[in-house]
Design a protein around this motif. Structure first.
Motif, PDB file in Angstrom:
ATOM      1  N   PHE A 170      43.465  42.863  47.287  1.00  0.00           N
ATOM      2  CA  PHE A 170      43.043  44.106  47.925  1.00  0.00           C
ATOM      3  C   PHE A 170      43.882  45.232  47.343  1.00  0.00           C
ATOM      4  O   PHE A 170      44.851  44.999  46.630  1.00  0.00           O
ATOM      5  CB  PHE A 170      43.257  44.035  49.439  1.00  0.00           C
ATOM      6  CG  PHE A 170      44.647  43.585  49.802  1.00  0.00           C
ATOM      7  CD1 PHE A 170      45.686  44.506  49.916  1.00  0.00           C
ATOM      8  CD2 PHE A 170      44.926  42.240  50.001  1.00  0.00           C
ATOM      9  CE1 PHE A 170      46.968  44.085  50.217  1.00  0.00           C
ATOM     10  CE2 PHE A 170      46.212  41.820  50.297  1.00  0.00           C
ATOM     11  CZ  PHE A 170      47.237  42.741  50.409  1.00  0.00           C
ATOM     12  N   LYS A 171      43.512  46.452  47.677  1.00  0.00           N
ATOM     13  CA  LYS A 171      44.303  47.623  47.297  1.00  0.00           C
ATOM     14  C   LYS A 171      45.294  47.929  48.422  1.00  0.00           C
ATOM     15  O   LYS A 171      44.993  47.726  49.590  1.00  0.00           O
ATOM     16  CB  LYS A 171      43.388  48.812  47.051  1.00  0.00           C
ATOM     17  CG  LYS A 171      42.453  48.620  45.858  1.00  0.00           C
ATOM     18  CD  LYS A 171      41.785  49.916  45.492  1.00  0.00           C
ATOM     19  CE  LYS A 171      40.809  49.802  44.355  1.00  0.00           C
ATOM     20  NZ  LYS A 171      41.072  48.915  43.296  1.00  0.00           N
ATOM     21  N   LEU A 172      46.469  48.395  48.064  1.00  0.00           N
ATOM     22  CA  LEU A 172      47.494  48.674  49.074  1.00  0.00           C
ATOM     23  C   LEU A 172      47.085  49.756  50.063  1.00  0.00           C
ATOM     24  O   LEU A 172      47.632  49.828  51.150  1.00  0.00           O
ATOM     25  CB  LEU A 172      48.820  49.036  48.410  1.00  0.00           C
ATOM     26  CG  LEU A 172      49.592  47.840  47.870  1.00  0.00           C
ATOM     27  CD1 LEU A 172      50.839  48.301  47.137  1.00  0.00           C
ATOM     28  CD2 LEU A 172      49.952  46.875  48.980  1.00  0.00           C
ATOM     29  N   ASN A 173      46.091  50.556  49.713  1.00  0.00           N
ATOM     30  CA  ASN A 173      45.628  51.573  50.654  1.00  0.00           C
ATOM     31  C   ASN A 173      44.418  51.094  51.468  1.00  0.00           C
ATOM     32  O   ASN A 173      43.762  51.891  52.114  1.00  0.00           O
ATOM     33  CB  ASN A 173      45.313  52.878  49.928  1.00  0.00           C
ATOM     34  CG  ASN A 173      44.184  52.732  48.915  1.00  0.00           C
ATOM     35  OD1 ASN A 173      43.658  51.636  48.713  1.00  0.00           O
ATOM     36  ND2 ASN A 173      43.843  53.832  48.266  1.00  0.00           N
ATOM     37  N   ASP A 174      44.143  49.793  51.455  1.00  0.00           N
ATOM     38  CA  ASP A 174      43.030  49.220  52.219  1.00  0.00           C
ATOM     39  C   ASP A 174      43.177  49.607  53.689  1.00  0.00           C
ATOM     40  O   ASP A 174      44.257  49.479  54.274  1.00  0.00           O
ATOM     41  CB  ASP A 174      43.041  47.700  52.058  1.00  0.00           C
ATOM     42  CG  ASP A 174      41.868  47.036  52.738  1.00  0.00           C
ATOM     43  OD1 ASP A 174      41.917  46.892  53.975  1.00  0.00           O
ATOM     44  OD2 ASP A 174      40.916  46.662  52.040  1.00  0.00           O
ATOM     45  N   THR A 175      42.096  50.078  54.289  1.00  0.00           N
ATOM     46  CA  THR A 175      42.165  50.564  55.678  1.00  0.00           C
ATOM     47  C   THR A 175      42.497  49.458  56.673  1.00  0.00           C
ATOM     48  O   THR A 175      43.208  49.710  57.642  1.00  0.00           O
ATOM     49  CB  THR A 175      40.848  51.251  56.097  1.00  0.00           C
ATOM     50  OG1 THR A 175      39.768  50.355  55.878  1.00  0.00           O
ATOM     51  CG2 THR A 175      40.628  52.522  55.315  1.00  0.00           C
ATOM     52  N   THR A 176      42.026  48.223  56.443  1.00  0.00           N
ATOM     53  CA  THR A 176      42.348  47.147  57.398  1.00  0.00           C
ATOM     54  C   THR A 176      43.818  46.762  57.318  1.00  0.00           C
ATOM     55  O   THR A 176      44.424  46.421  58.325  1.00  0.00           O
ATOM     56  CB  THR A 176      41.451  45.906  57.181  1.00  0.00           C
ATOM     57  OG1 THR A 176      41.582  45.453  55.836  1.00  0.00           O
ATOM     58  CG2 THR A 176      40.006  46.203  57.496  1.00  0.00           C
TER      59      THR A 176
END
Length: 154
Positions: free
Chosen positions: A37-43
């Motif tokens: 995932f990306k570190l700025n993923d909202t979950t």
């Protein structure tokens, strides 16, 4: 205090929960790429709430990169194939705990680089795959911290 290593984590909310745990315990969190995932993923951010700014987070491209830059004192892998229960070890400040991917665990090549007595397990009922990653990290972190009288270690 302690280093928490997540080897190529896949599920954003687990990493968010662990960021929150690290902020609350003073542990440094180390993430090995590639991440799922990306570190700025909202979950992930939702799970970590506003604790991201309070946690010490490092990213590493490889295991060798981590070893070279961090120079950990003692490494412990937490894996279902461990030969020793986690509560059979006397943890000391600076210890590093390595956790594998949620779906695969740690790769055999990484486990082969550690002494067998440093591969620890969490006891579970037979025929159960594993417990949730963030729960496993919390269990090990708090046991190590308890053994050290919940000291802040500077």
């Amino acid at each position: 205090m302690f280093n928490i290593v997540l080897f190529q984590p896949e599920i954003p909310p687990n990493t968010g929960n662990i960021i929150r745990l690290c902020a609350n315990t003073g542990c440094a969190l180390h993430l090995f790429h590639p991440l799922g995932f990306k570190l700025n993923d909202t979950t992930m951010k939702r799970a970590g709430l506003d604790y991201h700014e309070k946690a010490v987070l490092h990213e590493h491209q490889s295991f060798d990169d981590f070893i070279k830059n961090i120079r950990p004192k003692r490494l412990f892998a937490i894996e279902t194939c461990g030969i020793k229960n986690y509560d059979e070890v006397n943890f000391i400040p600076g210890d590093t705990f390595i956790f594998g991917q949620e779906t695969k665990g740690l790769p055999p090549w990484l486990l082969a680089r550690l002494p067998k007595e440093n591969i620890l397990k969490i006891p579970m009922k037979p025929n159960i795959r594993s417990i949730n990653l963030s729960n496993a990290v919390a269990l090990i972190t708090y046991e190590a911290w308890r053994q050290n009288q919940f000291s802040s270690f500077g």
